[in-house]
Design an enzyme around this catalytic site. Structure first.
Site, PDB file in Angstrom:
ATOM      1  N   TYR A   1       0.820  -1.217   0.000  1.00 49.70           N
ATOM      2  CA  TYR A   1       0.000   0.000   0.000  1.00 49.70           C
ATOM      3  C   TYR A   1       0.854   1.267   0.000  1.00 49.70           C
ATOM      4  O   TYR A   1       0.414   2.308  -0.477  1.00 49.70           O
ATOM      5  CB  TYR A   1      -0.896   0.042   1.243  1.00 49.70           C
ATOM      6  CG  TYR A   1      -2.230  -0.641   1.125  1.00 49.70           C
ATOM      7  CD1 TYR A   1      -2.324  -1.989   0.802  1.00 49.70           C
ATOM      8  CD2 TYR A   1      -3.412   0.060   1.368  1.00 49.70           C
ATOM      9  CE1 TYR A   1      -3.553  -2.617   0.724  1.00 49.70           C
ATOM     10  CE2 TYR A   1      -4.638  -0.567   1.297  1.00 49.70           C
ATOM     11  CZ  TYR A   1      -4.711  -1.892   0.969  1.00 49.70           C
ATOM     12  OH  TYR A   1      -5.932  -2.506   0.907  1.00 49.70           O
TER      13      TYR A   1
ATOM     14  N   LYS B   1       3.238 -15.104   3.017  1.00 47.30           N
ATOM     15  CA  LYS B   1       3.383 -15.823   1.748  1.00 47.30           C
ATOM     16  C   LYS B   1       4.880 -16.066   1.571  1.00 47.30           C
ATOM     17  O   LYS B   1       5.486 -15.703   0.544  1.00 47.30           O
ATOM     18  CB  LYS B   1       2.762 -15.004   0.602  1.00 47.30           C
ATOM     19  CG  LYS B   1       2.634 -15.747  -0.719  1.00 47.30           C
ATOM     20  CD  LYS B   1       1.601 -16.858  -0.740  1.00 47.30           C
ATOM     21  CE  LYS B   1       1.673 -17.662  -2.017  1.00 47.30           C
ATOM     22  NZ  LYS B   1       0.745 -18.819  -2.047  1.00 47.30           N
TER      23      LYS B   1
ATOM     24  N   ASP C   1      -2.995 -18.169   1.356  1.00 41.86           N
ATOM     25  CA  ASP C   1      -4.007 -18.913   0.587  1.00 41.86           C
ATOM     26  C   ASP C   1      -4.647 -19.987   1.465  1.00 41.86           C
ATOM     27  O   ASP C   1      -5.872 -20.182   1.458  1.00 41.86           O
ATOM     28  CB  ASP C   1      -3.413 -19.510  -0.695  1.00 41.86           C
ATOM     29  CG  ASP C   1      -2.112 -20.268  -0.484  1.00 41.86           C
ATOM     30  OD1 ASP C   1      -1.526 -20.178   0.619  1.00 41.86           O
ATOM     31  OD2 ASP C   1      -1.677 -20.962  -1.427  1.00 41.86           O
TER      32      ASP C   1
ATOM     33  N   ASP D   1      -6.301  -6.809   4.607  1.00 43.94           N
ATOM     34  CA  ASP D   1      -7.459  -6.202   3.948  1.00 43.94           C
ATOM     35  C   ASP D   1      -8.394  -7.301   3.454  1.00 43.94           C
ATOM     36  O   ASP D   1      -9.606  -7.285   3.711  1.00 43.94           O
ATOM     37  CB  ASP D   1      -6.970  -5.343   2.771  1.00 43.94           C
ATOM     38  CG  ASP D   1      -8.111  -4.721   1.990  1.00 43.94           C
ATOM     39  OD1 ASP D   1      -9.058  -4.236   2.639  1.00 43.94           O
ATOM     40  OD2 ASP D   1      -8.058  -4.727   0.744  1.00 43.94           O
TER      41      ASP D   1
ATOM     42  N   ASP E   1     -12.141  -8.874   5.377  1.00 46.41           N
ATOM     43  CA  ASP E   1     -13.453  -8.888   4.711  1.00 46.41           C
ATOM     44  C   ASP E   1     -14.041 -10.298   4.751  1.00 46.41           C
ATOM     45  O   ASP E   1     -15.235 -10.490   5.020  1.00 46.41           O
ATOM     46  CB  ASP E   1     -13.323  -8.459   3.240  1.00 46.41           C
ATOM     47  CG  ASP E   1     -13.718  -7.010   3.012  1.00 46.41           C
ATOM     48  OD1 ASP E   1     -13.492  -6.191   3.927  1.00 46.41           O
ATOM     49  OD2 ASP E   1     -14.241  -6.690   1.923  1.00 46.41           O
TER      50      ASP E   1
HETATM   51  C1  IPM Z   1     -10.390  -1.099   4.200  1.00 49.29           C
HETATM   52  C2  IPM Z   1     -10.661  -0.553   2.821  1.00 49.29           C
HETATM   53  C3  IPM Z   1      -9.510   0.372   2.439  1.00 49.29           C
HETATM   54  C4  IPM Z   1      -8.250  -0.472   2.382  1.00 49.29           C
HETATM   55  C5  IPM Z   1      -9.732   1.161   1.152  1.00 49.29           C
HETATM   56  C6  IPM Z   1     -11.012   1.956   1.179  1.00 49.29           C
HETATM   57  C7  IPM Z   1      -8.557   2.066   0.860  1.00 49.29           C
HETATM   58  O1  IPM Z   1     -10.839  -1.579   1.916  1.00 49.29           O
HETATM   59  O2  IPM Z   1     -10.281  -0.287   5.142  1.00 49.29           O
HETATM   60  O3  IPM Z   1     -10.308  -2.313   4.346  1.00 49.29           O
HETATM   61  O4  IPM Z   1      -7.957  -1.092   1.359  1.00 49.29           O
HETATM   62  O5  IPM Z   1      -7.539  -0.501   3.380  1.00 49.29           O
HETATM   63 MG    MG Z   2     -10.918  -3.518   2.827  1.00 54.05          MG
END
Ligand code: IPM
Ligand code: MG
Length: 355
Positions: free
Chosen positions: A135, A190, A222, A246, A250
């Site tokens: 990032y 990884k 993975d 990230d 999710d």
């Molecule tokens: C998160 C989001 C952010 C990230 C985006 C909006 C930049 O997906 O906070 O997980 O990738 O960190």
């Molecule tokens: Mg995210």
């Protein structure tokens, strides 16, 4: 106690309004100041993170953040996109430690796409490193075109990078968090392919020697993605880099069936923090009054606990959320037969009443 309130875009304004309502009934000396961020700030000031917003965030003890982003900004130059606001806040405030709990609320077991026995009682804490990795790699990613023109680009690159101190400090955060839980850490990497993540694994292992009471294991990303849906309860504290964190956070949040319920905290070395729901700006449902404000309300509780040292107030909010769930109140995202469907505002009002 000074709080910067940054609602942002999409459903951000609706859900943050409910959290502010909840904070206002605590009877604490909270000074809240609101500012624009993300696409909303771009519209008004031509930049997603205006100097004045950054200054307010820096001067505050904590930031209560909604969400940023909208497809309509996809064509903007990268530095002007709404997402740059949250990345800029993380970097400028040094918020390197991101806590993303994935907790399955017993009343919502049925909302998960996984079998109830796999997720009932699930309580994972993902600790994501937030200011390094691909990032923020140097040299910065860019497109390479012979004629200096993006549409004519022939290739593009991003740089994945971690320094030893960056890995050490997030590893310490993970081991210390594990000490307050079940004393297990899984470090996700990884290392079989990437040098950066072999280094990650080596440094985490070295730090782990200072925590002989905490059990450490390592897993490739993975495999971790697979184990999360196969046997999620095998995890307790998961520590990983910015990009893997990230993606896995999710995935983990959706196991609980309720991304609209999950808060998050991003802290720096002096416990100044940014608090936001784990979900995004959801422009498709913005303005309809159907978004779930509970993740933001629970983020406000985390803020009281971690940055403002108000444990009792944090617990009061969390208990009130449990109570409204027990009453059967549900926003659309967690609604199921036999429960009562409520709007964003009604949910906020119910939490205030329960308090
Ligand atoms: C998160 C989001 C952010 C990230 C985006 C909006 C930049 O997906 O906070 O997980 O990738 O960190
Ligand atoms: Mg995210």
């Amino acid at each position: 106690m000074k709080i910067a309130v940054l609602p942002g875009d999409g459903i951000g304004t609706e859900i943050v309004a409910e959290a502010v309502k909840v904070l206002n009934v605590l009877g604490l000396p909270l000074k809240m100041e609101t500012a624009l961020v993300g696409g909303a700030a771009y519209e008004a000031h031509g930049h997603p993170l205006p100097e004045s917003t950054l200054k307010l965030a820096k001067e505050s003890d904590a930031v209560l953040f909604g969400a940023v982003g909208d497809w309509k900004y996809d064509k903007l130059d990268r530095p002007l996109r709404p997402e740059q606001a949250i990345l800029g806040l993380r970097k400028n405030l040094g918020l390197f430690a991101n806590f993303r709990p994935a907790i399955c609320y017993e009343q919502l077991v049925g909302a998960s796409s996984l079998k109830p026995e796999l997720i009932s009682g699930l309580d994972i804490l993902i600790i994501r490193e937030l200011t390094g990795d691909i990032y923020f790699g140097q040299p910065r990613g860019r497109r390479i075109a012979t004629d200096g023109h993006f549409p004519g680009a022939e290739e593009a690159f991003d740089t994945m990078r971690y320094s030893k101190p960056e890995i050490e400090r997030i590893a310490h955060v993970a081991f210390q968090a594990a000490r307050k839980r079940s004393k297990r850490v899984t470090s996700v990497d990884k290392a079989n392919v990437l040098e950066t993540f072999q280094f990650w694994k080596d440094v985490v292992t070295e730090v782990g020697q200072q925590y002989p009471d905490v059990e450490l294991d390592h897993m490739y990303v993975d495999n971790a993605a697979m184990q999360l849906v196969k046997a999620p309860k095998r995890f307790d504290v998961v520590v990983t880099g910015n990009m893997f964190g990230d993606i896995l956070s999710d995935e983990a949040s959706m196991l609980t069936g309720s991304i609209g319920m999950l808060p998050s905290a991003s802290l720096n070395a002096s416990n100044q923090g940014l608090y936001e729901p784990s979900h995004g700006s959801a422009p498709d449902i913005a303005g309809k009054g159907i978004a779930n404000p509970l993740a933001t309300i629970l983020s406000a509780a985390m803020m009281l606990r971690f940055s403002l040292n108000q444990e009792a107030a944090a617990q009061q909010i969390e208990a009130a959320v449990q109570q409204v769930l027990a009453q059967g109140l549900r926003t659309a995202d967690i609604f199921s037969e036999g429960t009562t469907r409520v709007s964003t505002r009604e949910m906020g009002d119910a939490v205030v009443k329960a308090m």
